[in-house]
Design a protein around this motif. Structure first.
Motif, PDB file in Angstrom:
ATOM      1  N   MET A   1       0.862  -1.098  -0.052  1.00 47.94           N
ATOM      2  CA  MET A   1      -0.079   0.200  -0.022  1.00 47.94           C
ATOM      3  C   MET A   1       0.881   1.114   0.176  1.00 47.94           C
ATOM      4  SD  MET A   1      -3.067   0.574   2.427  1.00 47.94           S
ATOM      5  CE  MET A   1      -4.203   1.963   2.395  1.00 47.94           C
ATOM      6  N   GLY A   2       0.686   2.134  -0.800  1.00 48.79           N
ATOM      7  CA  GLY A   2       1.327   3.300  -1.000  1.00 48.79           C
ATOM      8  C   GLY A   2       1.015   4.540  -0.156  1.00 48.79           C
ATOM      9  N   LYS A   3       2.014   5.276  -0.139  1.00 50.26           N
ATOM     10  CA  LYS A   3       1.597   6.583   0.846  1.00 50.26           C
ATOM     11  C   LYS A   3       0.395   7.345   0.227  1.00 50.26           C
ATOM     12  CE  LYS A   3       4.138  10.684   2.175  1.00 50.26           C
ATOM     13  NZ  LYS A   3       5.046  11.676   1.779  1.00 50.26           N
ATOM     14  N   ALA A   4      -0.462   7.925   0.911  1.00 54.09           N
ATOM     15  CA  ALA A   4      -1.533   8.605   0.796  1.00 54.09           C
ATOM     16  C   ALA A   4      -0.890  10.049   0.088  1.00 54.09           C
ATOM     17  CB  ALA A   4      -2.381   8.888   1.891  1.00 54.09           C
ATOM     18  N   VAL A   5      -1.473  10.740  -0.850  1.00 56.54           N
ATOM     19  CA  VAL A   5      -1.217  11.711  -1.512  1.00 56.54           C
ATOM     20  C   VAL A   5      -2.139  12.734  -1.017  1.00 56.54           C
ATOM     21  CG1 VAL A   5      -1.137  13.016  -3.652  1.00 56.54           C
ATOM     22  CG2 VAL A   5      -0.316  10.823  -3.449  1.00 56.54           C
ATOM     23  N   VAL A   6      -1.339  13.978  -0.396  1.00 58.35           N
ATOM     24  CA  VAL A   6      -2.415  15.214   0.018  1.00 58.35           C
ATOM     25  C   VAL A   6      -1.933  16.368  -0.933  1.00 58.35           C
ATOM     26  CG1 VAL A   6      -2.521  14.161   2.291  1.00 58.35           C
ATOM     27  CG2 VAL A   6      -0.505  15.783   1.674  1.00 58.35           C
ATOM     28  N   VAL A   7      -2.771  17.509  -0.657  1.00 60.82           N
ATOM     29  CA  VAL A   7      -2.572  18.656  -1.204  1.00 60.82           C
ATOM     30  C   VAL A   7      -1.174  19.158  -1.412  1.00 60.82           C
ATOM     31  CG1 VAL A   7      -3.369  21.183  -1.253  1.00 60.82           C
ATOM     32  CG2 VAL A   7      -4.886  19.345  -0.902  1.00 60.82           C
ATOM     33  N   LYS A   8      -0.409  18.825  -0.143  1.00 62.42           N
ATOM     34  CA  LYS A   8       0.998  19.590  -0.593  1.00 62.42           C
ATOM     35  C   LYS A   8       1.743  18.718  -1.260  1.00 62.42           C
ATOM     36  CE  LYS A   8       0.812  21.297   4.430  1.00 62.42           C
ATOM     37  NZ  LYS A   8       1.432  21.163   5.529  1.00 62.42           N
ATOM     38  N   ASP A   9       1.597  17.495  -1.688  1.00 62.71           N
ATOM     39  CA  ASP A   9       2.329  16.761  -2.520  1.00 62.71           C
ATOM     40  C   ASP A   9       2.362  16.961  -3.942  1.00 62.71           C
ATOM     41  OD1 ASP A   9       3.162  15.409  -0.145  1.00 62.71           O
ATOM     42  OD2 ASP A   9       1.787  13.918  -0.347  1.00 62.71           O
ATOM     43  N   VAL A  10       1.228  17.881  -4.385  1.00 69.81           N
ATOM     44  CA  VAL A  10       1.384  18.198  -5.631  1.00 69.81           C
ATOM     45  C   VAL A  10       1.512  19.649  -6.253  1.00 69.81           C
ATOM     46  CG1 VAL A  10      -0.453  16.241  -6.093  1.00 69.81           C
ATOM     47  CG2 VAL A  10      -1.295  18.467  -5.691  1.00 69.81           C
ATOM     48  N   ASN A  11       1.667  19.898  -7.415  1.00 70.93           N
ATOM     49  CA  ASN A  11       1.842  21.229  -8.013  1.00 70.93           C
ATOM     50  C   ASN A  11       0.412  22.264  -7.576  1.00 70.93           C
ATOM     51  OD1 ASN A  11       2.366  23.558  -9.507  1.00 70.93           O
ATOM     52  ND2 ASN A  11       3.120  22.563 -11.184  1.00 70.93           N
TER      53      ASN A  11
END
Length: 142
Positions: free
Chosen positions: A1-11
């Motif tokens: 299971m991968g790490k959850a992506v949040v708003v801070k992780d994207v452009n």
């Protein structure tokens, strides 16, 4: 299971574009009748030329409140302000339009993305709003 992506992780620009498309598709945000004639700040000369600019502003406001809970109208107006430079005199910072920001916050509250923070003042993201933003951020990574 991968790490959850949040708003801070994207452009930020990609997220705002994708979330504005989502808000427009939902059809819950009511555009004001002055959307085509209003300037976004007093130092601007013309209104925005993009016809979907209000959805983009709402998406950017939602992102900013997500990142900084308790943000109010004044702080957002300062954030969306800029430099007034028209003559040879020194330029000074001017705030963005309070009415545009206030209306965007009211519409995001009506949709259920934001809520008033009675404890600290300002606004904060609701659980549904945070879930929407994180889901769209996750879709941008994949």
């Amino acid at each position: 299971m991968g790490k959850a992506v949040v708003v801070k992780d994207v452009n930020a620009q990609e997220l705002v574009k994708a979330y504005s498309v989502h808000l427009k598709k939902q059809g819950k945000i009511v555009l004001p009748k002055w959307v085509d004639v209003v300037k976004t700040a007093n130092f601007k000369e013309m209104p925005p030329q993009n016809k979907d600019w209000f959805y983009e502003r709402c998406a950017a406001v939602a992102r900013n409140v997500y990142l900084r809970p308790g943000t109010g109208v004044g702080a957002l107006c300062h954030r969306y302000g800029g430099k007034k430079k028209k003559t040879t005199r020194a330029s000074h910072h001017r705030t963005g339009s309070h009415g545009v920001i206030r209306y965007a916050l009211q519409q995001l509250e009506a949709v259920g993305v934001l809520e008033k923070d009675e404890e600290n003042g300002g606004r904060r993201c609701t659980g549904a709003g945070q879930k929407d933003l994180d889901r769209i951020a996750g879709s941008l990574v994949n």
